[in-house]
Design a protein around this motif. Sequence first.
Motif, short mmCIF file in Angstrom:
data_model
loop_
_atom_site.label_atom_id
_atom_site.label_comp_id
_atom_site.label_asym_id
_atom_site.label_seq_id
_atom_site.Cartn_x
_atom_site.Cartn_y
_atom_site.Cartn_z
N TYR A 10 0.83 -1.21 0.00
CA TYR A 10 0.00 0.00 0.00
C TYR A 10 0.86 1.26 0.00
CZ TYR A 10 -3.59 3.34 1.45
OH TYR A 10 -4.44 4.42 1.50
N PHE A 56 -5.77 1.42 -8.54
CA PHE A 56 -6.55 1.42 -7.30
C PHE A 56 -6.24 0.15 -6.52
CE2 PHE A 56 -10.53 0.26 -5.07
CZ PHE A 56 -10.59 1.33 -4.20
N PRO A 57 -5.78 0.24 -5.26
CA PRO A 57 -5.33 -0.96 -4.52
C PRO A 57 -6.47 -1.72 -3.86
CG PRO A 57 -4.85 1.01 -3.25
CD PRO A 57 -5.45 1.48 -4.54
N SER A 58 -6.35 -3.03 -3.84
CA SER A 58 -7.38 -3.88 -3.24
C SER A 58 -7.50 -3.65 -1.74
CB SER A 58 -7.06 -5.35 -3.52
OG SER A 58 -5.82 -5.71 -2.93
N TYR A 112 -10.35 -1.22 -1.11
CA TYR A 112 -11.67 -1.81 -1.37
C TYR A 112 -12.06 -2.79 -0.27
CZ TYR A 112 -15.24 -4.81 -3.34
OH TYR A 112 -16.39 -5.54 -3.52
N ASP A 113 -11.14 -3.69 0.11
CA ASP A 113 -11.44 -4.68 1.13
C ASP A 113 -11.75 -4.02 2.47
OD1 ASP A 113 -11.05 -6.73 -0.68
OD2 ASP A 113 -8.94 -7.02 -0.15
N ILE A 128 -12.54 1.61 -9.79
CA ILE A 128 -12.44 0.42 -8.93
C ILE A 128 -12.08 -0.82 -9.74
CG2 ILE A 128 -13.95 1.27 -7.11
CD1 ILE A 128 -16.25 -0.26 -8.40
N ASN A 129 -12.31 -0.80 -11.05
CA ASN A 129 -11.77 -1.85 -11.93
C ASN A 129 -10.31 -1.49 -12.20
OD1 ASN A 129 -14.15 -3.55 -12.53
ND2 ASN A 129 -14.96 -1.66 -13.39
N SER A 130 -9.41 -2.26 -11.62
CA SER A 130 -8.01 -1.85 -11.60
C SER A 130 -7.09 -3.05 -11.70
CB SER A 130 -7.74 -1.08 -10.29
OG SER A 130 -6.37 -1.01 -10.00
N ASN A 147 -6.82 -4.43 -8.08
CA ASN A 147 -8.01 -4.71 -7.29
C ASN A 147 -8.70 -5.97 -7.79
OD1 ASN A 147 -9.92 -4.26 -5.26
ND2 ASN A 147 -11.28 -3.16 -6.64
N TYR A 163 -13.89 -7.71 -10.03
CA TYR A 163 -14.19 -6.74 -11.08
C TYR A 163 -15.70 -6.49 -11.08
CZ TYR A 163 -9.54 -8.24 -12.28
OH TYR A 163 -8.21 -8.55 -12.21
N PHE A 177 -13.91 5.18 -7.17
CA PHE A 177 -14.11 4.79 -5.78
C PHE A 177 -15.11 5.72 -5.10
CE2 PHE A 177 -12.35 4.76 -1.28
CZ PHE A 177 -13.03 3.60 -0.93
#
Length: 377
Positions: free
Chosen positions: A42, A172-174, A177-178, A265-267, A270, A273, A280
Amino acid sequence: MKKLFSLKMIVLVAVLNVLFYLMFIQFYFEYFPNGRPDKDAYKVVIEMQQQYGLELDEAEFEQFKLSYHERVQEAEQLMHDDPQFKKAGISTYEAFRAMDVFSDNKEWNELDRYAMFNPGIDLFWELQGREYLIEQYERRLERPYANLSNEDAAALQRMDEMVASGTLNTIFPSMIYDNFKNVMFYVYAISIISILLIVSPIFLRDRRSRVVHLQHASRIGRSLFRSKLIAALLSAVLIISIQLGCIFLLYSQQPGIELFYEAPINSAFNFPYFWYDLTFAQFIMLTVAVLYVLGLITALAAAFFSSISANYMALVALQIPYIYLITQPLSRVLIEELIMLYKPKYAQPLAYGLFIAIVASLLAYRWHRERKGDLLL
């Protein structure tokens, strides 16, 4: 609404929310990102965003890989100077990565603990984070198809569109999102419980006070059913707004989050999908809108339970299955897997439509009974 938000109920719901936050939500604020090498990856993604922006082209990716090799050289210089590495006979990063730490080699086990868990050495975790990001970016055009069935033509077409448009070049890093998904699940759960607590007495209180017959004896009294429903809906909006205000005040303090509000967010970094190309920030707004819809549905359901319950024990008996249903088997469909590509595109709108139709039909039937029912019934 004044009757619903009595001082006793406000204190009860406030205490419940604080306890719920301390037990379930606080962890995701204090430990973000959670663990290593996620923490290091990150940090590297933030550096990438500041250096390259939200999208990474091939030339920038080659430059990023070059910076990785420079960090490997720094690690090997550290190995050359450190007596612990000399003792174990490890002088290259490749040899360090090839060590079998699950073997009986005592020197390798001690060296792995020294390199990875010494507070003064973060370089080897950082290298693992960089390796993970390099691998994810290199596989960004093939990885999305791995979990897709060849029979799912719509999902395959959507994936082809994302690959062709270049949206998978974004970073965009997962971890973000998580973390957001986990936080919002618990916000969703406590919102449902809070609304049920506040709204549930709305009809039962009058029945227990024996004023129902007095209300039914006048035209205004029979219209109270509609007024109570409006009060229930407004109460749900108020509860959710206060909860979201507190949560987003804390969420905005998360390090680096503000750099990725405009990131798709589709990255490349990440998973999963999604059916739609949202940033985001737009995904946050969609999640908030869904939470309000669920809150309004719950307020109506609570009002219905209250209108048919003879006492508080019966009311609780109706609420427990509802809480279980909406926070367990239905939570994945309703909020956790929002617009995910690996789910049928129209499954969630249909689920919400069906849910609303059921609650609305039950309330319409009950309202008809209230308006036309005999006082002796």
